[in-house]
Design a protein around this motif. Structure first.
Motif, PDB file in Angstrom:
ATOM      1  N   ALA A  21      28.849   3.226  54.255  1.00 20.74           N
ATOM      2  CA  ALA A  21      30.284   3.333  53.968  1.00 20.74           C
ATOM      3  C   ALA A  21      30.620   2.662  52.644  1.00 20.74           C
ATOM      4  O   ALA A  21      31.318   3.237  51.801  1.00 20.74           O
ATOM      5  N   VAL A  22      30.106   1.459  52.442  1.00 21.99           N
ATOM      6  CA  VAL A  22      30.470   0.702  51.245  1.00 21.99           C
ATOM      7  C   VAL A  22      29.854   1.319  49.992  1.00 21.99           C
ATOM      8  O   VAL A  22      30.489   1.369  48.940  1.00 21.99           O
ATOM      9  N   ARG A  23      28.625   1.828  50.120  1.00 20.99           N
ATOM     10  CA  ARG A  23      27.962   2.425  48.956  1.00 20.99           C
ATOM     11  C   ARG A  23      28.780   3.590  48.416  1.00 20.99           C
ATOM     12  O   ARG A  23      29.041   3.682  47.213  1.00 20.99           O
ATOM     13  N   LEU A  24      29.191   4.450  49.321  1.00 22.07           N
ATOM     14  CA  LEU A  24      29.972   5.622  48.895  1.00 22.07           C
ATOM     15  C   LEU A  24      31.312   5.184  48.305  1.00 22.07           C
ATOM     16  O   LEU A  24      31.704   5.628  47.222  1.00 22.07           O
ATOM     17  N   LEU A  25      31.981   4.315  49.012  1.00 25.71           N
ATOM     18  CA  LEU A  25      33.277   3.816  48.552  1.00 25.71           C
ATOM     19  C   LEU A  25      33.167   3.195  47.166  1.00 25.71           C
ATOM     20  O   LEU A  25      33.939   3.517  46.254  1.00 25.71           O
ATOM     21  N   ALA A  26      32.164   2.312  47.003  1.00 20.84           N
ATOM     22  CA  ALA A  26      32.030   1.580  45.746  1.00 20.84           C
ATOM     23  C   ALA A  26      31.708   2.528  44.601  1.00 20.84           C
ATOM     24  O   ALA A  26      32.267   2.411  43.510  1.00 20.84           O
ATOM     25  N   ASN A  27      30.815   3.486  44.858  1.00 23.49           N
ATOM     26  CA  ASN A  27      30.455   4.429  43.800  1.00 23.49           C
ATOM     27  C   ASN A  27      31.644   5.257  43.370  1.00 23.49           C
ATOM     28  O   ASN A  27      31.853   5.502  42.183  1.00 23.49           O
ATOM     29  N   MET A  28      32.389   5.721  44.346  1.00 20.28           N
ATOM     30  CA  MET A  28      33.540   6.559  44.018  1.00 20.28           C
ATOM     31  C   MET A  28      34.619   5.758  43.297  1.00 20.28           C
ATOM     32  O   MET A  28      35.223   6.216  42.346  1.00 20.28           O
ATOM     33  N   THR A  29      34.833   4.537  43.735  1.00 21.52           N
ATOM     34  CA  THR A  29      35.886   3.719  43.133  1.00 21.52           C
ATOM     35  C   THR A  29      35.498   3.264  41.735  1.00 21.52           C
ATOM     36  O   THR A  29      36.306   3.337  40.807  1.00 21.52           O
ATOM     37  N   ALA A  30      34.234   2.827  41.595  1.00 22.70           N
ATOM     38  CA  ALA A  30      33.816   2.263  40.307  1.00 22.70           C
ATOM     39  C   ALA A  30      33.923   3.285  39.186  1.00 22.70           C
ATOM     40  O   ALA A  30      34.449   2.988  38.114  1.00 22.70           O
ATOM     41  N   GLY A  31      33.452   4.502  39.457  1.00 27.01           N
ATOM     42  CA  GLY A  31      33.487   5.542  38.425  1.00 27.01           C
ATOM     43  C   GLY A  31      34.904   5.860  38.014  1.00 27.01           C
ATOM     44  O   GLY A  31      35.209   5.965  36.824  1.00 27.01           O
ATOM     45  N   HIS A  32      35.775   5.968  39.015  1.00 25.56           N
ATOM     46  CA  HIS A  32      37.161   6.301  38.710  1.00 25.56           C
ATOM     47  C   HIS A  32      37.832   5.164  37.955  1.00 25.56           C
ATOM     48  O   HIS A  32      38.626   5.386  37.047  1.00 25.56           O
ATOM     49  N   MET A  33      37.483   3.960  38.337  1.00 27.91           N
ATOM     50  CA  MET A  33      38.077   2.794  37.679  1.00 27.91           C
ATOM     51  C   MET A  33      37.685   2.793  36.217  1.00 27.91           C
ATOM     52  O   MET A  33      38.523   2.574  35.330  1.00 27.91           O
ATOM     53  N   LEU A  34      36.405   3.090  35.962  1.00 27.20           N
ATOM     54  CA  LEU A  34      35.896   3.114  34.595  1.00 27.20           C
ATOM     55  C   LEU A  34      36.631   4.177  33.776  1.00 27.20           C
ATOM     56  O   LEU A  34      37.079   3.924  32.648  1.00 27.20           O
ATOM     57  N   LEU A  35      36.800   5.340  34.393  1.00 28.26           N
ATOM     58  CA  LEU A  35      37.504   6.426  33.707  1.00 28.26           C
ATOM     59  C   LEU A  35      38.945   6.010  33.398  1.00 28.26           C
ATOM     60  O   LEU A  35      39.450   6.239  32.294  1.00 28.26           O
ATOM     61  N   LEU A  36      39.577   5.407  34.388  1.00 30.24           N
ATOM     62  CA  LEU A  36      40.983   4.996  34.203  1.00 30.24           C
ATOM     63  C   LEU A  36      41.114   3.937  33.126  1.00 30.24           C
ATOM     64  O   LEU A  36      42.033   3.987  32.310  1.00 30.24           O
ATOM     65  N   VAL A  37      40.179   3.019  33.126  1.00 25.85           N
ATOM     66  CA  VAL A  37      40.237   1.954  32.112  1.00 25.85           C
ATOM     67  C   VAL A  37      40.051   2.552  30.726  1.00 25.85           C
ATOM     68  O   VAL A  37      40.799   2.252  29.787  1.00 25.85           O
ATOM     69  N   LEU A  38      39.037   3.462  30.610  1.00 23.10           N
ATOM     70  CA  LEU A  38      38.775   4.080  29.307  1.00 23.10           C
ATOM     71  C   LEU A  38      40.000   4.830  28.813  1.00 23.10           C
ATOM     72  O   LEU A  38      40.385   4.745  27.644  1.00 23.10           O
ATOM     73  N   MET A  39      40.629   5.586  29.724  1.00 19.71           N
ATOM     74  CA  MET A  39      41.811   6.348  29.321  1.00 19.71           C
ATOM     75  C   MET A  39      43.003   5.423  29.117  1.00 19.71           C
ATOM     76  O   MET A  39      43.850   5.668  28.252  1.00 19.71           O
ATOM     77  N   GLY A  40      43.040   4.361  29.890  1.00 16.42           N
ATOM     78  CA  GLY A  40      44.122   3.395  29.763  1.00 16.42           C
ATOM     79  C   GLY A  40      44.139   2.747  28.390  1.00 16.42           C
ATOM     80  O   GLY A  40      45.197   2.452  27.849  1.00 16.42           O
ATOM     81  N   PHE A  41      42.940   2.587  27.816  1.00 12.58           N
ATOM     82  CA  PHE A  41      42.854   1.992  26.479  1.00 12.58           C
ATOM     83  C   PHE A  41      43.706   2.761  25.475  1.00 12.58           C
ATOM     84  O   PHE A  41      44.322   2.177  24.590  1.00 12.58           O
ATOM     85  N   ILE A  42      43.713   4.068  25.637  1.00  6.76           N
ATOM     86  CA  ILE A  42      44.468   4.912  24.694  1.00  6.76           C
ATOM     87  C   ILE A  42      45.930   4.476  24.686  1.00  6.76           C
ATOM     88  O   ILE A  42      46.552   4.332  23.632  1.00  6.76           O
ATOM     89  N   PHE A  43      46.472   4.225  25.885  1.00  3.77           N
ATOM     90  CA  PHE A  43      47.894   3.893  25.983  1.00  3.77           C
ATOM     91  C   PHE A  43      48.142   2.422  25.694  1.00  3.77           C
ATOM     92  O   PHE A  43      49.215   2.031  25.277  1.00  3.77           O
ATOM     93  N   GLN A  44      47.097   1.650  25.934  1.00 10.80           N
ATOM     94  CA  GLN A  44      47.226   0.224  25.666  1.00 10.80           C
ATOM     95  C   GLN A  44      47.278  -0.029  24.161  1.00 10.80           C
ATOM     96  O   GLN A  44      48.113  -0.765  23.687  1.00 10.80           O
ATOM     97  N   TYR A  45      46.351   0.620  23.442  1.00 10.41           N
ATOM     98  CA  TYR A  45      46.212   0.311  22.021  1.00 10.41           C
ATOM     99  C   TYR A  45      46.919   1.304  21.109  1.00 10.41           C
ATOM    100  O   TYR A  45      47.227   0.996  19.972  1.00 10.41           O
TER     101      TYR A  45
END
Lengths: 174, 327
Positions: B257-281
């Motif tokens: 359960a945790v492996r799937l959850l963590a993998n799915m969350t981590a990737g999305h978080m990374l994507l969101l952070v990368l895209m968030g940079f655009i609006f941040q900076y």
């Protein structure tokens, strides 16, 4: 994760929080999909693939069998062909031998026949010769008798007996 | 991650402009202006991530006093279910109808995936005994795979709503309103990764656990509980090991359960952070780098979506195989 969660959520997220309602929904949804797909898709797909695999396997097996059979047949035919060839050779040899024997026999027969004929001819010639000599002898005796008779019929003198003999000989000759 | 702009404008006043509901980058400039204008309400990557990774109730529902509200993840799961039915039922018909001819692209692809789960997972781990589990493993594999992939897919509801607002057919939404009051389009396809929640992965792992126990008892009888300790262990050690092995079964499921959850969350978080940079900076250099980086990560996420579905199902099959025979 409460009811009042705004579209724009603030604050932090708790990754390890469990929402029992969501958990139950997941189980219900998953099991429903499992049951529905089991009867409408998985069962049929698996059965179809299995049947096809079985058929392919059977086809391969059958192909192998047919090939083996064909190979066996080929071997058999080759063997038969070889036997036939040998037999043909044998027959040809035999016929040649027969022909030669036949020829020899014909020649031999012909030779024998020829020999026989020549012997018979020789014998006939011999016979004719003997007969001719016999006849000649008879003729000579007759002539002699006639000469003697003629001689004795005329008075034989020293002068004429020579003429008489010559005349008689002339008669005989003619 | 496809509604970045809507969150950038936390102020309801901003919604008077059509650009505020923009979903994609084409209306970046006006949006940026707005952000600059409302500098006091700065863009927050944290709230962006929180919004995208958090579930929200769309239709409150109480059953016998129990909270069974329909949330974003529940709706996405239903979309996943619908897609599975829409794909595999016709596929089954195609395959059965033309079982002895060359498969078409669609049925060929389905056959390949089914064969992959059947031979590559069930048969490889359980041999002949794996046959019974194939439908379960297939459903599990595609359920997780589709959930993972739909999490990477733009939320269709948001796109539809954006178009509706642009054409004046719908009123812009209030970003601060509760999700229960969101426009219907948004509720119908809210766009979230169902497998990015421990409740979902936990439920799936729980079912796996159930299957493990059921097949353990079915194959070994009551001895299964005793046999979880490997053969040839001396009695004193056995006493020590049994609790560990017993807890191990649950740990394995929890890890699933945790492996799937963590993998799915981590990737999305990374994507969101990368895209968030655009609006941040709000800088072309950063935007370019973020764009390139997020495209790369997105590709990686596609692979991870497949890989995690495979790992979840493979491990489930392995644990079931382990429960079938004493080792």
């Amino acid at each position: 994760m409460g009811l009042t969660m705004p579209i724009l959520a603030e604050g932090s997220i708790n990754l390890l929080a469990v929402n029992p309602g969501l958990l139950i929904w997941t189980a219900i949804t998953f099991l429903t999909v499992l049951v529905v797909l089991y009867f409408t898709a998985w069962k049929t797909i698996i059965k179809a693939i299995d049947e096809r695999n079985d058929r392919i396997e059977a086809d391969i097996e059958k192909g192998k069998e047919v090939r083996e059979k064909a190979e066996a047949l080929l071997r058999e035919y080759e063997q038969k062909l070889n036997t036939a060839k040998e037999e043909a050779h044998h027959i040809m040899d035999e016929s040649r031998k027969d022909a030669i024997a036949q020829r020899d026999k014909i020649l031999e027969d012909a030779r024998n026949e020829a020999e026989k004929i020549s012997k018979r001819i020789e014998a006939e010639i011999e016979q004719a010769k003997v007969k001719a000599l016999d006849e000649l002898e008879h003729t000579a005796v007759d002539m002699a008798a006639k000469v003697i008779e003629a001689v004795f019929k005329n008075a034989v003198t020293a002068d004429n007996h020579r003429a008489i003999a010559e005349r008689e000989l002339k008669n005989i000759k003619n | 991650m496809f509604s970045l702009l809507t969150q950038m404008i936390p102020n309801s006043e901003a919604h008077t402009s059509p650009a505020t509901d923009a979903v994609h980058g084409e209306v970046l400039a006006p949006a940026v202006e707005h952000v600059a204008h409302h500098a006091e309400e700065a863009f927050s990557v944290t709230s962006l991530i929180t919004h995208h990774l958090s579930d929200a109730v769309l239709w409150p529902l109480q059953i016998a006093g129990f909270d069974m509200s329909i949330t974003k993840r529940v709706v996405m799961m239903w979309i996943v279910s619908f897609l599975m039915l829409a794909i595999f039922i016709p596929a089954a018909r195609f395959i059965v109808r033309k079982v002895y001819s060359r498969p078409g692209r669609f049925s060929g692809a389905v056959e390949m995936l089914v064969g992959f789960v059947r031979n590559g997972i069930a048969a490889d781990t359980m041999g002949k005994d794996g046959k019974v589990y194939v439908p379960y493993l297939l459903t599990l594999f595609f359920f997780i795979l589709f959930s993972n992939l739909l999490g990477l897919f733009p939320p269709m509801g948001e796109l539809v709503h954006f178009v509706a607002v642009q054409t004046g057919m719908a009123a812009p939404m209030d970003a601060h309103a509760p999700a229960t009051e969101a426009p219907l389009a948004l509720k119908l396809w809210p766009g979230i990764t169902s497998t990015g929640d421990l409740s979902v992965t936990g439920a799936l792992a729980g079912i796996s656990l159930l299957v493990i126990f059921v097949s353990g008892f079915a194959f070994q009888g009551i001895g299964f509980i005793k046999n979880i300790v490997p053969k040839g262990i001396p009695a004193p050690l056995w006493i020590l090991m049994w609790p560990l092995e017993f807890i191990g079964i649950f740990t394995k499921a929890f890890a699933l359960a945790v492996r799937l959850l963590a993998n799915m969350t981590a990737g999305h978080m990374l994507l969101l952070v990368l895209m968030g940079f655009i609006f941040q900076y709000q800088n072309y250099g950063v935007a370019t780098a973020s764009y390139v980086g997020s495209v790369g990560i997105f590709m990686l996420e596609l692979l991870v979506a497949f890989l995690q579905a495979y790992i979840f199902v493979l491990l489930t099959a392995l644990f079931v195989a382990g429960a079938q025979h004493r080792h």
